[in-house]
Design a protein around this motif. Structure first.
Motif, PDB file in Angstrom:
ATOM      1  N   THR C   3      94.438 -24.084  -0.368  1.00 15.91           N
ATOM      2  CA  THR C   3      95.466 -23.767   0.613  1.00 15.91           C
ATOM      3  C   THR C   3      94.916 -22.668   1.509  1.00 15.91           C
ATOM      4  O   THR C   3      94.513 -21.608   1.033  1.00 15.91           O
ATOM      5  N   ILE C   4      94.884 -22.944   2.807  1.00 16.20           N
ATOM      6  CA  ILE C   4      94.251 -22.062   3.773  1.00 16.20           C
ATOM      7  C   ILE C   4      95.300 -21.536   4.748  1.00 16.20           C
ATOM      8  O   ILE C   4      96.005 -22.327   5.376  1.00 16.20           O
ATOM      9  N   THR C   5      95.417 -20.209   4.823  1.00 14.27           N
ATOM     10  CA  THR C   5      96.368 -19.589   5.746  1.00 14.27           C
ATOM     11  C   THR C   5      95.591 -18.939   6.879  1.00 14.27           C
ATOM     12  O   THR C   5      94.653 -18.190   6.640  1.00 14.27           O
ATOM     13  N   VAL C   6      95.990 -19.254   8.119  1.00 16.32           N
ATOM     14  CA  VAL C   6      95.294 -18.742   9.294  1.00 16.32           C
ATOM     15  C   VAL C   6      96.254 -17.870  10.102  1.00 16.32           C
ATOM     16  O   VAL C   6      97.234 -18.366  10.665  1.00 16.32           O
ATOM     17  N   LYS C   7      95.993 -16.575  10.121  1.00 22.70           N
ATOM     18  CA  LYS C   7      96.787 -15.669  10.956  1.00 22.70           C
ATOM     19  C   LYS C   7      96.069 -15.507  12.289  1.00 22.70           C
ATOM     20  O   LYS C   7      94.896 -15.125  12.323  1.00 22.70           O
ATOM     21  N   LEU C   8      96.788 -15.770  13.372  1.00 25.36           N
ATOM     22  CA  LEU C   8      96.165 -15.658  14.698  1.00 25.36           C
ATOM     23  C   LEU C   8      97.196 -15.170  15.701  1.00 25.36           C
ATOM     24  O   LEU C   8      98.398 -15.289  15.488  1.00 25.36           O
ATOM     25  N   PHE C   9      96.718 -14.603  16.794  1.00 23.94           N
ATOM     26  CA  PHE C   9      97.644 -14.122  17.806  1.00 23.94           C
ATOM     27  C   PHE C   9      98.461 -15.287  18.345  1.00 23.94           C
ATOM     28  O   PHE C   9      97.942 -16.402  18.535  1.00 23.94           O
ATOM     29  N   GLU C  10      99.743 -15.036  18.584  1.00 26.72           N
ATOM     30  CA  GLU C  10     100.625 -16.093  19.081  1.00 26.72           C
ATOM     31  C   GLU C  10     100.197 -16.554  20.468  1.00 26.72           C
ATOM     32  O   GLU C  10      99.480 -15.848  21.172  1.00 26.72           O
ATOM     33  N   GLY C  11     100.620 -17.750  20.823  1.00 24.00           N
ATOM     34  CA  GLY C  11     100.362 -18.245  22.163  1.00 24.00           C
ATOM     35  C   GLY C  11      99.430 -19.439  22.219  1.00 24.00           C
ATOM     36  O   GLY C  11      99.254 -20.049  23.281  1.00 24.00           O
ATOM     37  N   ARG C  12      98.827 -19.795  21.090  1.00 26.61           N
ATOM     38  CA  ARG C  12      97.935 -20.953  21.082  1.00 26.61           C
ATOM     39  C   ARG C  12      98.761 -22.242  21.147  1.00 26.61           C
ATOM     40  O   ARG C  12      99.733 -22.388  20.394  1.00 26.61           O
TER      41      ARG C  12
END
Lengths: 62, 62, 62, 62, 62, 62
Positions: C3-12
């Motif tokens: 299970t892979i969680t990707v935190k990234l800046f919003e807006g993609r």
């Protein structure tokens, strides 16, 4: 509330975590205006072989 | 940024994590257009006795 | 699993997440030798005003 | 879906986790109307020296 | 303690979360032998466009 | 490193998060002896209807 999770490289003695828990709780209460009893701190030790930055494990850098 | 956490069953050798960290970082940079140094990968080993699907621990299935 | 969680800046846009989910799943299966159906990817958008590095929120830098 | 993570103090035997996984899965399916196979449960053991409430580690209280 | 995080697809009404919080707390106390006040439940809503299984976002399947 | 995640009830203005990010970073560096640039802070807002203690959502208490 709040609940604060601290991920840090493994190997820190309990005395350091104890001091850090006190400091983070004190500052959280000062800034947020909450009671100390409302603050939970969780430490999660991470091995250098389980953390990579720029695609390279930290265990490969030392 | 981004920070990617990978939960996987324990037992994988460091070489596998090393290769996976490289691959996930490379693909993230390709798709998101970011620098490799901005990508953090964290691996979290999980015991089969700590993961259940359908109400059954994976350690009970083997 | 994994299970892979990707935190990234919003807006993609969704198209980017779609492509990244495909790429991370493909690479995970290649390196770990697992079935695609065993891979879960979760994206978590983070606001620039919710992420600080060096004590400074990213929303204060732009 | 859903994915349920349970953080608890370390030391619980596997039998307890097994029973808890069954119970949480059953109740989730009853309330949410989902299939058991859609429910993942992850247990994360926490040391008493890694959890602080009110600025005091639980290992310092016993 | 314990702290239970439930990730589920967004859209569930508060009444469902209320009932699920009650049920998970009751079962945790029964199995672990703890007080209800020691149990924290956190719900995290996930969009179908933020969760992929097998490399495909759930928003692409419906 | 370290990476600190702060879950707190939604509604705090950015100024409060800014001050808290500064304070937590400063204290982490003082206690752990690390550079400010190594400290990441992530805030995660939680609705009162998404957090339950003792089986009761906080939105049901006010």
């Amino acid at each position: 509330m709040p609940t604060i999770t601290v991920k840090l490289f493994e190997g820190r003695p309990v005395e350091v975590k104890k001091e850090l828990a006190e400091a983070l709780t004190r500052e959280s209460c000062r800034v947020l205006g909450c009671e100390p009893g409302a603050v939970d701190i969780l430490f999660e030790d991470v091995k250098k072989s389980d953390w990579a930055t720029g695609g390279v494990l930290w265990s490969e850098r030392d």
